[in-house]
Scaffold this motif. Structure first.
Motif, PDB file in Angstrom:
ATOM      1  N   PHE A 122       0.938  15.710   1.330  1.00  0.00           N
ATOM      2  CA  PHE A 122      -0.007  14.650   0.950  1.00  0.00           C
ATOM      3  C   PHE A 122      -0.217  13.664   2.105  1.00  0.00           C
ATOM      4  O   PHE A 122      -1.325  13.209   2.363  1.00  0.00           O
ATOM      5  CB  PHE A 122       0.556  13.915  -0.274  1.00  0.00           C
ATOM      6  N   PHE A 123       0.883  13.339   2.812  1.00  0.00           N
ATOM      7  CA  PHE A 123       0.793  12.341   3.890  1.00  0.00           C
ATOM      8  C   PHE A 123       0.705  12.994   5.277  1.00  0.00           C
ATOM      9  O   PHE A 123       0.848  12.312   6.287  1.00  0.00           O
ATOM     10  CB  PHE A 123       1.989  11.371   3.819  1.00  0.00           C
ATOM     11  N   GLN A 124       0.496  14.294   5.302  1.00  0.00           N
ATOM     12  CA  GLN A 124       0.348  15.042   6.567  1.00  0.00           C
ATOM     13  C   GLN A 124       1.491  14.781   7.534  1.00  0.00           C
ATOM     14  O   GLN A 124       1.300  14.467   8.712  1.00  0.00           O
ATOM     15  CB  GLN A 124      -0.982  14.691   7.235  1.00  0.00           C
ATOM     16  N   LYS A 125       2.704  14.850   6.986  1.00  0.00           N
ATOM     17  CA  LYS A 125       3.913  14.709   7.815  1.00  0.00           C
ATOM     18  C   LYS A 125       4.731  15.988   7.678  1.00  0.00           C
ATOM     19  O   LYS A 125       4.532  16.770   6.748  1.00  0.00           O
ATOM     20  CB  LYS A 125       4.753  13.507   7.343  1.00  0.00           C
ATOM     21  N   ILE A 236      -0.810   2.828  -1.448  1.00  0.00           N
ATOM     22  CA  ILE A 236      -0.872   4.244  -1.827  1.00  0.00           C
ATOM     23  C   ILE A 236      -1.397   4.386  -3.259  1.00  0.00           C
ATOM     24  O   ILE A 236      -1.039   3.616  -4.136  1.00  0.00           O
ATOM     25  CB  ILE A 236       0.521   4.900  -1.669  1.00  0.00           C
ATOM     26  N   GLY A 240      -7.605   5.344   0.611  1.00  0.00           N
ATOM     27  CA  GLY A 240      -7.591   6.679   1.236  1.00  0.00           C
ATOM     28  C   GLY A 240      -8.369   7.663   0.383  1.00  0.00           C
ATOM     29  O   GLY A 240      -8.594   7.421  -0.811  1.00  0.00           O
ATOM     30  N   HIS A 242      -7.691  10.582  -0.944  1.00  0.00           N
ATOM     31  CA  HIS A 242      -7.020  11.041  -2.163  1.00  0.00           C
ATOM     32  C   HIS A 242      -5.910  10.083  -2.588  1.00  0.00           C
ATOM     33  O   HIS A 242      -5.033  10.465  -3.355  1.00  0.00           O
ATOM     34  CB  HIS A 242      -6.419  12.432  -1.943  1.00  0.00           C
ATOM     35  N   GLU A 244      -3.986   8.385  -0.130  1.00  0.00           N
ATOM     36  CA  GLU A 244      -2.930   8.424   0.900  1.00  0.00           C
ATOM     37  C   GLU A 244      -2.552   7.033   1.379  1.00  0.00           C
ATOM     38  O   GLU A 244      -1.595   6.879   2.153  1.00  0.00           O
ATOM     39  CB  GLU A 244      -3.359   9.237   2.125  1.00  0.00           C
ATOM     40  N   GLY A 248      -3.985   6.182   5.754  1.00  0.00           N
ATOM     41  CA  GLY A 248      -4.972   7.254   5.602  1.00  0.00           C
ATOM     42  C   GLY A 248      -6.379   6.680   5.643  1.00  0.00           C
ATOM     43  O   GLY A 248      -7.268   7.216   6.315  1.00  0.00           O
ATOM     44  N   MET A 253      -2.805   7.875  10.136  1.00  0.00           N
ATOM     45  CA  MET A 253      -1.552   8.433   9.645  1.00  0.00           C
ATOM     46  C   MET A 253      -0.723   9.077  10.767  1.00  0.00           C
ATOM     47  O   MET A 253       0.498   8.955  10.811  1.00  0.00           O
ATOM     48  CB  MET A 253      -1.861   9.461   8.545  1.00  0.00           C
ATOM     49  N   LEU A 309       1.045  12.185  -8.165  1.00  0.00           N
ATOM     50  CA  LEU A 309       0.411  12.757  -6.962  1.00  0.00           C
ATOM     51  C   LEU A 309      -0.733  13.687  -7.351  1.00  0.00           C
ATOM     52  O   LEU A 309      -1.807  13.656  -6.742  1.00  0.00           O
ATOM     53  CB  LEU A 309       1.442  13.552  -6.159  1.00  0.00           C
ATOM     54  N   TYR A 313      -4.883  13.091  -6.474  1.00  0.00           N
ATOM     55  CA  TYR A 313      -5.781  14.057  -5.823  1.00  0.00           C
ATOM     56  C   TYR A 313      -7.154  14.078  -6.490  1.00  0.00           C
ATOM     57  O   TYR A 313      -8.177  14.229  -5.841  1.00  0.00           O
ATOM     58  CB  TYR A 313      -5.192  15.475  -5.896  1.00  0.00           C
TER      59      TYR A 313
END
Ligand SMILES: Cc1ncc(COP(=O)(O)O)c(C=O)c1O
Length: 418
Positions: A122-125, A236, A240, A242, A244, A248, A253, A309, A313
C-alpha cells in the motif's frame, strides 16, 4: 458569566501560586496539574474522560443525550462500518481475544504477517512492521533505529510519542522551530559530520491540523545527508489516491525513509506500524523494545486494520466527503469570525483558538450542553488554549449546520465573536 470567570480566575491564580505546606502529600506537593483539574471539576467545568455510551459515529450519546461528534479521529467513519465489525468479530471467533505474547516470541499470527505485506504494498515500501499502538511505534522506531553518536532533528510541535521516543534514544536530539525550514537548515548545518542524521516530523500536526513542509524537509535532508521519518497518523486514509496519506498525496513516498502510522484514527482500530526498506524493518524487529517486550495487536484489531485497508482502496467517495465536510465547517467557522490556524493544505482538523483557559472551559461546556462535543486542549498539547474539532466522512451537512448554530451562540456568549 464574567463574574464566574473572575472567580475561576482568582481560584486558578491561587492554585498556580500555591506554596506546598507540610500537610500536602509529599510526593506531589509541587504538582499543580491535578490541583487545577480538581478545581475545575469542582466548578463543574472538567471536560476530560467524558464517557460515550455507544458507537463512535458522527453523532454519539453522552449522558443519555444525542450529541454531534466533532471530537473524534474516526475520519473515514469506519468505526461502525458493518464490514469492519464483521471482520473484527470473525477474527475474534477464529483466533480468540488476545495473543498473550509479543510479536517477537509467541504473539505473531498469520494475520499480522498478512497485514504487514499489505501495508508494504500500500505504501510502496519493501516491508512493514506492526506495533500494538502508534505511541509504541514511535517509541520503538526512534529508539531502535538510532545509536549513540547519531542525531535526531525533531520539530518542536511533534506528537508526544515522538518526544518520548527521542527521550528513550541514545542519540543526541536537536529541536527546530515549528515548521520553520530556515531553522531546520541551521540545525542541520551545525551538526558534526559523524553519526547518522534523522529528521522527524508529524505530517499533519495533531492539534492545529497544519501540514509539515515535507517537500522542503526532503530537500534539506538530501542536501545535508539526513534520513527522514514522517508520522502520518492524521493523513492516512483520507489523503492520497487510495488513502496513502500526505506523503502519497505529495508524490514523495519514495523520499521518506520511514513512514509511521497508527491504526487508531482513519483505520478505526488499534495498533501502529512503520513501513520502510527491508534492512530497516529487520533492524527494528531486533531492536525496537516496545515491539519485542509488549504483547502484539489482538486478532480483532489486526483484522479490522486489514479490512480498513481494503475499504481505503475503494472508498474514493468517503475521501471526498471528509475533505468536503472539513471545508464546509472551516468556512463556517471563518465566516462567524472565530480565530483559527491557517492551513496550506486544508485538513479535517479545525481548531478555534481561544487563548484564555477559563473561556475555553466555559465555551466547551456550553457547546456540550447544547449538543456539540469537541476537544478542548491547552498547552503544552497545543500552542494556545483552543477547541480542536475534526470531521468525518459520515457527518451529514445538517450535523455541521446545527453545530455552527451552537458555535455561534456560545461563541457570542464568551465574547469570542461578535
Ligand atoms: C501524530 C501522532 N502520532 C502517534 C499517535 C499515537 O497513536 P496511538 O493512539 O495509536 O497510540 C498519535 C495519537 O494521538 C498522533 O496524533
Amino acid at each position: 458569566m464574567p463574574e464566574e470567570n473572575d472567580q475561576l480566575s482568582v481560584a486558578l491564580k491561587q492554585v498556580l501560586n500555591h506554596q506546598p505546606s507540610h500537610s500536602d502529600h509529599k510526593l506531589f506537593a509541587e504538582d499543580t496539574t491535578v490541583q487545577l483539574a480538581l478545581l475545575i471539576k469542582e466548578m463543574g467545568l472538567y471536560p476530560y474522560f467524558i464517557p460515550i455510551s455507544g458507537q463512535i459515529g458522527p453523532r454519539i450519546i453522552i449522558d443519555g443525550k444525542d450529541t454531534i461528534n466533532l471530537g473524534s479521529n474516526n475520519y473515514m467513519g469506519l468505526a461502525n462500518h458493518p464490514e469492519m465489525i464483521k471482520a473484527g468479530c470473525d477474527a475474534m471467533r477464529k483466533y480468540g481475544t488476545g495473543c498473550t505474547g509479543s510479536r517477537f516470541l509467541n504473539g505473531t499470527l498469520d494475520i499480522h504477517n498478512e497485514l504487514e505485506i499489505k501495508l508494504a504494498k500500500f505504501f510502496q515500501k519493501e516491508a512493514a512492521l506492526c506495533f500494538t499502538t502508534g505511541m509504541q511505534t514511535n517509541l520503538g522506531v526512534i529508539s531502535g533505529i538510532t545509536r549513540q553518536g547519531d542525531h535526531i532533528i525533531s520539530d518542536e510541535k511533534n506528537h508526544a510519542s515522538i518526544i518520548d521516543g527521542c527521550r528513550l534514544a541514545h542519540a543526541d536530539t536537536r529541536i527546530y522551530r515549528h515548521n520553520n525550514m530556515d531553522d531546520l537548515e541551521k540545525v542541520l548545518a551545525g551538526l558534526p559530520p559523524q553519526g547518522n542524521r534523522w529528521i522527524i516530523s508529524d505530517s499533519i500536526f495533531s492539534m492545529e491540523g497544519n501540514v509539515a513542509q515535507i517537500p522542503r524537509i526532503v530537500e534539506l535532508a538530501e542536501r545535508h545527508k539526513a534520513h527522514v521519518i514522517i508520522d502520518d497518523a492524521h493523513g492516512i486514509g483520507h489523503f492520497g489516491k487510495h488513502g496513502e496519506g500526505i506523503c502519497g498525496h505529495l508524490g514523495l513516498m519514495d523520499k521518506i525513509d520511514i513512514l509511521v502510522g497508527t491504526f487508531s484514527k482513519s483505520f478505526a482500530s488499534i495498533g501502529g506500524f512503520c513501513a520502510a526498506g527491508r534492512d530497516i524493518i529487520q533492524h527494528l524487529q531486533h531492536h525496537a523494545r516496545s515491539l519485542m517486550f509488549s504483547a502484539s495487536m489482538p486478532p480483532a484489531m489486526a483484522a479490522t486494520a486489514n479490512k480498513a485497508l481494503d475499504i481505503f482502496y475503494q472508498d474514493d467517495e468517503g475521501r471526498k466527503r471528509v475533505l468536503q465536510n472539513a471545508s464546509f465547517l472551516r468556512k463556517g467557522i471563518e465566516s462567524l469570525g472565530f480565530r483559527t490556524v491557517p492551513q496550506q493544505i486544508p485538513t479535517p482538523i479545525i481548531p478555534i483558538i481561544i487563548g484564555d483557559v477559563m473561556k475555553l472551559a466555559y465555551f466547551s461546556k456550553g457547546l456540550l450542553e447544547n449538543g456539540v462535543y469537541t476537544n478542548p486542549v491547552i498547552p503544552p498539547a497545543s500552542s494556545e488554549a483552543m477547541i480542536r474539532m475534526s470531521v468525518m466522512a459520515t457527518h451529514r451537512q445538517k450535523d455541521l449546520e446545527d453545530a455552527l448554530i451552537v458555535l455561534k451562540k456560545e461563541g457570542r456568549k464568551q465574547g469570542l465573536i461578535k
